[in-house]
Design an enzyme around this catalytic site. Structure first.
Site, PDB file in Angstrom:
ATOM      1  N   ARG A  51       3.504  41.314 -12.875  1.00 12.65           N
ATOM      2  CA  ARG A  51       2.184  41.900 -12.644  1.00 12.65           C
ATOM      3  C   ARG A  51       2.131  42.882 -11.491  1.00 12.65           C
ATOM      4  O   ARG A  51       1.572  43.961 -11.603  1.00 12.65           O
ATOM      5  CB  ARG A  51       1.149  40.816 -12.327  1.00 12.65           C
ATOM      6  CG  ARG A  51       0.334  40.380 -13.489  1.00 12.65           C
ATOM      7  CD  ARG A  51      -0.079  38.949 -13.241  1.00 12.65           C
ATOM      8  NE  ARG A  51       1.123  38.160 -13.050  1.00 12.65           N
ATOM      9  CZ  ARG A  51       1.849  37.657 -14.048  1.00 12.65           C
ATOM     10  NH1 ARG A  51       1.465  37.820 -15.267  1.00 12.65           N
ATOM     11  NH2 ARG A  51       2.957  36.987 -13.813  1.00 12.65           N
ATOM     12  N   THR A  52       2.676  42.468 -10.359  1.00  8.72           N
ATOM     13  CA  THR A  52       2.465  43.302  -9.178  1.00  8.72           C
ATOM     14  C   THR A  52       3.117  44.668  -9.378  1.00  8.72           C
ATOM     15  O   THR A  52       2.496  45.711  -9.184  1.00  8.72           O
ATOM     16  CB  THR A  52       2.985  42.595  -7.914  1.00  8.72           C
ATOM     17  OG1 THR A  52       2.348  41.320  -7.845  1.00  8.72           O
ATOM     18  CG2 THR A  52       2.649  43.376  -6.660  1.00  8.72           C
ATOM     19  N   LYS A  80      24.690  46.840  -1.306  1.00  4.84           N
ATOM     20  CA  LYS A  80      25.820  47.359  -0.510  1.00  4.84           C
ATOM     21  C   LYS A  80      25.601  47.113   0.973  1.00  4.84           C
ATOM     22  O   LYS A  80      26.393  47.558   1.807  1.00  4.84           O
ATOM     23  CB  LYS A  80      25.973  48.857  -0.736  1.00  4.84           C
ATOM     24  CG  LYS A  80      26.192  49.261  -2.169  1.00  4.84           C
ATOM     25  CD  LYS A  80      26.329  50.785  -2.246  1.00  4.84           C
ATOM     26  CE  LYS A  80      26.304  51.285  -3.667  1.00  4.84           C
ATOM     27  NZ  LYS A  80      26.136  52.749  -3.712  1.00  4.84           N
ATOM     28  N   ARG A 101       8.232  44.749  -2.200  1.00  2.20           N
ATOM     29  CA  ARG A 101       8.276  43.283  -2.258  1.00  2.20           C
ATOM     30  C   ARG A 101       9.642  42.841  -1.780  1.00  2.20           C
ATOM     31  O   ARG A 101      10.660  43.419  -2.180  1.00  2.20           O
ATOM     32  CB  ARG A 101       8.029  42.798  -3.677  1.00  2.20           C
ATOM     33  CG  ARG A 101       8.357  41.311  -3.834  1.00  2.20           C
ATOM     34  CD  ARG A 101       7.897  40.750  -5.147  1.00  2.20           C
ATOM     35  NE  ARG A 101       6.441  40.641  -5.178  1.00  2.20           N
ATOM     36  CZ  ARG A 101       5.771  39.959  -6.103  1.00  2.20           C
ATOM     37  NH1 ARG A 101       6.427  39.350  -7.079  1.00  2.20           N
ATOM     38  NH2 ARG A 101       4.461  39.891  -6.085  1.00  2.20           N
ATOM     39  N   HIS A 129       0.483  38.380   0.864  1.00  2.00           N
ATOM     40  CA  HIS A 129       0.442  39.172  -0.371  1.00  2.00           C
ATOM     41  C   HIS A 129      -0.925  39.849  -0.439  1.00  2.00           C
ATOM     42  O   HIS A 129      -1.779  39.487  -1.248  1.00  2.00           O
ATOM     43  CB  HIS A 129       0.654  38.234  -1.564  1.00  2.00           C
ATOM     44  CG  HIS A 129       0.957  38.904  -2.866  1.00  2.00           C
ATOM     45  ND1 HIS A 129       0.763  40.260  -3.096  1.00  2.00           N
ATOM     46  CD2 HIS A 129       1.445  38.400  -4.038  1.00  2.00           C
ATOM     47  CE1 HIS A 129       1.115  40.534  -4.336  1.00  2.00           C
ATOM     48  NE2 HIS A 129       1.530  39.433  -4.925  1.00  2.00           N
TER      49      HIS A 129
HETATM   50  C1  NCD Z   1       2.331  35.669  -6.973  1.00  3.32           C
HETATM   51  C2  NCD Z   1       3.405  36.014  -5.956  1.00  3.32           C
HETATM   52  O1  NCD Z   1       4.286  36.798  -6.254  1.00  3.32           O
HETATM   53  O2  NCD Z   1       3.280  35.510  -4.851  1.00  3.32           O
HETATM   54  N1  NCD Z   1       2.442  36.420  -8.129  1.00  3.32           N
HETATM   55  C3  NCD Z   1       1.775  37.595  -8.179  1.00  3.32           C
HETATM   56  O3  NCD Z   1       2.051  38.514  -7.447  1.00  3.32           O
HETATM   57  N2  NCD Z   1       0.746  37.675  -9.027  1.00  3.32           N
HETATM   58  C4  NCD Z   1       2.233  34.224  -7.253  1.00  3.32           C
HETATM   59  C5  NCD Z   1       3.453  33.488  -7.689  1.00  3.32           C
HETATM   60  O4  NCD Z   1       4.535  34.066  -7.841  1.00  3.32           O
HETATM   61  O5  NCD Z   1       3.312  32.298  -7.890  1.00  3.32           O
END
Ligand code: NCD
Length: 312
Positions: A51-52, A80, A101, A129
């Protein structure tokens, strides 16, 4: 230049403005389809995501911009031994904005210090997040019409769940918020959040192990997955993974106006039978994530809103 690393990097007013912009985009997405023309978003993902990453990419494409990036550490020079500081210095010449991320807490913050372009924290380890939080706030506001005077139940892995940490931090700025923290003992909210966030801001909260006891009191139920990848051993994960399962039967205990949120991915925490309940808001929440990220990209790049000053 602005970054979004911590949910409190934006003032409450800036968050409210961003959510208003997301509402305007949702009401008329076509009006925004050229807003980021010739702009590029880099997605630097060192940890898995559906999703993100895809919602960031969809957001930039919806605004008429383009995207580039990588979706795992293995397919980048991190394998690397390149540092995030060097990577972002280079990416600053290739893109106008970056979403990162990383499994290590603080990596996006470190990148932002070396960056020539705005950096967005798209999740750093078990820490924060902030863009999921914007998505959650938009969903809560669209469902209930407010971000104040709400009793919010947070259920599951409150220890490692970064979405929970960021949501709590953000909501302390609104009045009349009360939290019910529902978790097994081993997955309780970390002390630093209990002390430095909840107690420091006099936010009322209670801790319980019982989802059933909490349900009748809730305006919002925020379910979370047990974060397998952050456990030190598999046995603990197996023992705790099914601590809470929301079923259609349990939903009978909840008020008719309650909304169920979940950042997704879901593993076992919500039975499929709950999906048809009008209180299930998690797929709508995933959809809202695209619009809130469109609003965020526009805000960080300082792109003018073609529909500014129009009420929706
Ligand atoms: C979440 C995350 O990555 O922290 N997912 C997301 O970004 N929607 C929640 C999760 O991974 O449980």
């Amino acid at each position: 230049m602005r970054h979004l690393i911590d949910p409190l990097d934006f003032t409450r007013e800036e968050v409210d403005n961003l959510l208003d912009l997301a509402d305007r985009i949702l009401a008329d997405p076509e009006a925004y389809q050229e807003v980021a023309r010739h702009k590029k978003l880099a997605t630097l993902f060192y940890e898995p995501s559906t999703r993100t990453r895809l919602s960031f990419e969809a957001a930039m494409l919806n605004l008429g911009g383009s995207v580039l990036g990588f979706s795992s550490a293995n397919s980048s020079s991190a394998s690397k031994g390149e540092s995030v500081a060097d990577t972002i210095r280079v990416v600053s010449h290739y893109a106008d904005i970056a979403a990162m991320r990383h499994p290590k807490e603080g990596a996006p913050l470190r990148a932002s210090r070396y960056s020539g372009i705005p950096v967005i924290n798209a999740g750093d380890g078990g820490h924060q997040h902030p863009t999921q939080t914007l998505t959650d706030l938009l969903t809560i506001r669209r469902r209930t019409g407010r971000l104040e005077n709400l009793t919010i139940g947070l259920c599951g892995d409150l220890k490692f769940g970064r979405t929970v940490h960021s949501l709590i931090k953000s909501l302390t700025r609104y009045s009349g918020i009360r939290f019910i923290l529902i978790s097994p003992e081993e997955l309780r909210l970390p002390d630093y959040i209990v002390n430095d966030v909840l107690k420091a801001h006099n936010v009322p909260f209670e801790e319980t192990r019982s989802l059933e006891d909490a349900l009748p009191q809730l305006d919002i139920l925020y379910m979370t997955r047990v974060q397998r990848e952050r456990f030190f051993n598999e046995e603990d994960y197996v023992r705790l993974k099914n601590s809470y399962i929301l079923t259609a039967r349990k939903m009978e205990l909840a008020p008719a106006h309650m909304a169920v949120l979940h950042p997704l991915p879901r593993v076992n925490e919500i039975e499929l039978s709950v999906d048809d309940d009008p209180r299930a808001a998690y797929f709508e929440q995933a959809k809202n994530g695209v619009y809130v990220r469109m609003a965020l990209i526009m805000t960080l790049l300082g792109l003018p809103d073609p529909k500014a000053n129009q009420e929706v």
